[in-house]
Design an enzyme around this catalytic site. Structure first.
Site, PDB file in Angstrom:
ATOM      1  CG  ASP B 193      38.236  68.161  45.768  1.00  0.00           C
ATOM      2  OD1 ASP B 193      38.019  68.334  44.351  1.00  0.00           O
ATOM      3  OD2 ASP B 193      37.375  67.851  46.520  1.00  0.00           O
ATOM      4  CD  GLN B 196      32.720  73.202  43.176  1.00  0.00           C
ATOM      5  OE1 GLN B 196      32.744  74.315  42.358  1.00  0.00           O
ATOM      6  NE2 GLN B 196      31.997  72.174  43.237  1.00  0.00           N
ATOM      7  CE  LYS B 219      32.465  69.358  39.817  1.00  0.00           C
ATOM      8  NZ  LYS B 219      31.006  69.328  40.432  1.00  0.00           N
ATOM      9  CB  CYS B 358      28.309  65.207  47.548  1.00  0.00           C
ATOM     10  SG  CYS B 358      26.918  65.328  46.365  1.00  0.00           S
TER      11      CYS B 358
END
Lengths: 160, 400
Positions: B193, B196, B219, B358
């Site tokens: 993932d 970020q 993002k 989250c």
């Protein structure tokens, strides 16, 4: 909007030293309340004496608004009948939604300190969590209360 | 300052705003907004229909956008770059399409305790559905993945290992090469993932040993609603599709259908060309700065904010030292709930996130219900850190 309207001295004081922040061992009702969006969590214990609330207490973690609201609520409803407590919730809910006329606010006593919440829509749920738990307790509905379960804002009390 | 604040219309419109929530979503430079508008003004048509010049132009814009994004993330074979709605959809695609075809009862899926819900719940649900076992790797006290435990958890029955590149709640930059090497020893599928990471770190996905890498456009200066899943070509080709319908088919007979080639096989329905064009413009903008510079800028601000916050009595900053985190500072202040802190900060026009980010499993492991999170990006400066510090001091006065 200045946060001073929200964090009145009475709120800060109840946050620091919440009243009725304890368990009731032989409670008639125990309700879990949660605000999943912010992680606020409280347990509410209610001891009844017939139709009257003999004692109400809570424990849990949450923001100053939710803690002060639970503290003020448990203090305010002690000795009240179910109908009186529900009527108080109705007026309180109108207060935090900014729908209670100035002339009717005096009847709320210390609960008025939470009136500033009406200017911070994001915080209405924080102020209401304990009251929704109380409502479930009085309805004898032992399911966990969640501020998210019934849509963005739980519906007001029936017949209120 | 590495970019001009005036490049960002929202920030220019709100000169007093201190936007410290870019880990949630970034603001958009004019170049991205212009690219979006330009696409809709000049080239908008349904692509891949090809009967007229305008449609061919829309197809070309979409193709070019994919090529630009692929270049930004270091992927040579652009057909393995699949546009999705975002990281969440990318990860659900893998857990659903690959997962249901390959994970069976008795298999084990290894994830970590610091995952965002988007890289946690799809695996949890897959495991529940097929009777696989979900194994969750613990964390060290300073908020890193416990590598010894990860190694111990990955075993002969592990067929998926999924982990974040960078933690959204703490900013921890994970050693993904080591994690994937551990997973490779047992032949597990490696899913990363990168939500970020892609906005903040130089990326070279062709040289990362992962089978899938997911991230979101919004993002990293792009529009909301467009993200990416990069997959290994041979895996994508063998996998069943995620959604079926228009664009992703080759032939549709009454009883059965065959699938289009990559990447279209995984892009059912009219594609989101406009947002893909916007994301490509975002990649162009970031490359114009240079991702090494982006990282350096954020590292400086993160170190400064962490140090200045830690100097305030009662403030606790979570996660590893600033040098090992992306532009995230997750913190609490004794006696002040993060929501109350966020309200006071908001008064000074400082936008921070407060809550569980989250990542409820992570918060349980840290044993805290919530933190406040300030996150930095290219348009932030030390003046934003100043405002943050002022706000925290003010909150301490109010709640003192």
């Amino acid at each position: 909007m200045s946060s001073e309207a929200l964090y009145q001295e009475l709120i800060l004081e109840h946050n620091r030293k919440p009243r009725n922040f304890r368990e009731i061992e032989n409670a008639d009702r125990t309700i879990e309340g949660r605000n999943p969006l912010c992680g606020d969590q409280l347990t509410l214990w209610v001891k009844m004496d017939g139709d009257r609330i003999a004692d109400a207490a809570f424990k849990g973690q949450g923001c100053a608004i939710s803690k002060a609201s639970a503290s003020l609520m448990t203090t305010a409803v002690k000795g009240k009948t179910r109908a009186e407590a529900e009527a108080l919730f109705d007026r309180f809910h109108k207060l935090v939604m900014g729908q209670l006329p100035e002339s009717e606010q005096a009847s709320l006593g210390s609960l008025r300190a939470l009136g500033g919440v009406s200017k911070f829509p994001l915080r209405v749920k924080c102020a209401s969590l304990a009251w929704h738990a109380l409502h479930s307790a009085l309805e004898n509905d032992e399911r966990e209360v969640s501020t998210e379960r019934e849509g963005p804002e739980p519906p007001p009390l029936e017949g209120a | 300052m590495i970019v001009d604040r005036a490049d960002f219309p929202l920030l220019a419109n709100h000169p007093e705003l201190h936007y410290l929530d870019s880990a949630a979503t970034s603001q958009k430079p004019r170049a991205v907004l212009d690219a979006l508008l330009d696409y809709y003004r000049c080239d908008n048509a349904n692509p891949h229909r090809g009967a007229y010049t305008l449609s061919a132009r829309a197809t070309e814009r979409y193709h070019d956008a994919r090529a630009r994004v692929a270049r930004f993330i270091g992927v040579r074979d652009m057909d393995r770059v699949i546009f999705t709605r975002g990281t969440t959809e990318s990860l659900n695609l893998v857990a659903t399409a690959w997962g249901y075809a390959n994970v069976t009862a008795g298999d084990e899926i290894v994830i970590t305790g610091m995952e965002h819900h988007a890289n946690f719940v799809p695996w949890q649900q897959l495991a529940r559905s097929v009777g696989a076992k979900l194994r969750i790797c613990g964390l060290t006290a300073d908020g890193r993945i416990d590598l010894d435990q990860f190694q111990a958890l990955v075993g002969p029955n592990t067929n998926v290992a999924a982990f974040g590149h960078v933690s959204n709640a703490l900013g921890t930059i994970n050693p993904i090469a080591e994690l994937s090497a551990i997973a490779r020893r047992v032949g597990a599928l490696v899913v990363c993932d990168g939500a970020q990471a892609a906005p903040h770190l130089p990326l070279d996905i062709d040289h990362l040993d992962v089978d899938f890498y997911a991230f979101s456009g919004h993002k990293m200066l792009g529009p909301m609603g467009c993200g990416v899943l990069v997959g290994k070509r041979e895996i994508l080709e063998q996998m069943p599709p995620y959604q079926t319908g228009g664009d992703m088919i080759e032939y549709v007979a009454d009883e059965r259908s065959t699938w289009n080639v990559l990447p279209h096989k995984f892009e059912a329905g009219t594609p989101n060309v406009g947002d893909a064009v916007g994301l490509a413009a975002a990649c162009e903008y970031l490359d114009g700065i240079g991702m090494a510079k982006v990282r350096e800028h954020e590292r400086t601000l993160t170190a400064s904010a962490s140090e200045r916050l830690s100097a305030i009595p009662g403030v606790r900053v979570y996660g590893p030292p600033a040098a090992d985190r992306s532009g995230v500072v997750s913190f609490t202040v004794d006696g002040i709930h993060p929501h109350d802190l966020a309200t006071i900060l908001d008064e000074g026009q400082v936008c921070v996130r407060a809550g569980h980010h989250c990542a409820q499993p992570l918060m349980r492991r840290l044993d805290i219900p919530a933190t406040a999170r300030a996150s930095f990006y290219i348009y932030n400066t030390e003046a934003d850190v100043d405002a943050l510090i002022r706000g925290v001091e003010r909150a301490r006065e109010v709640f003192g």
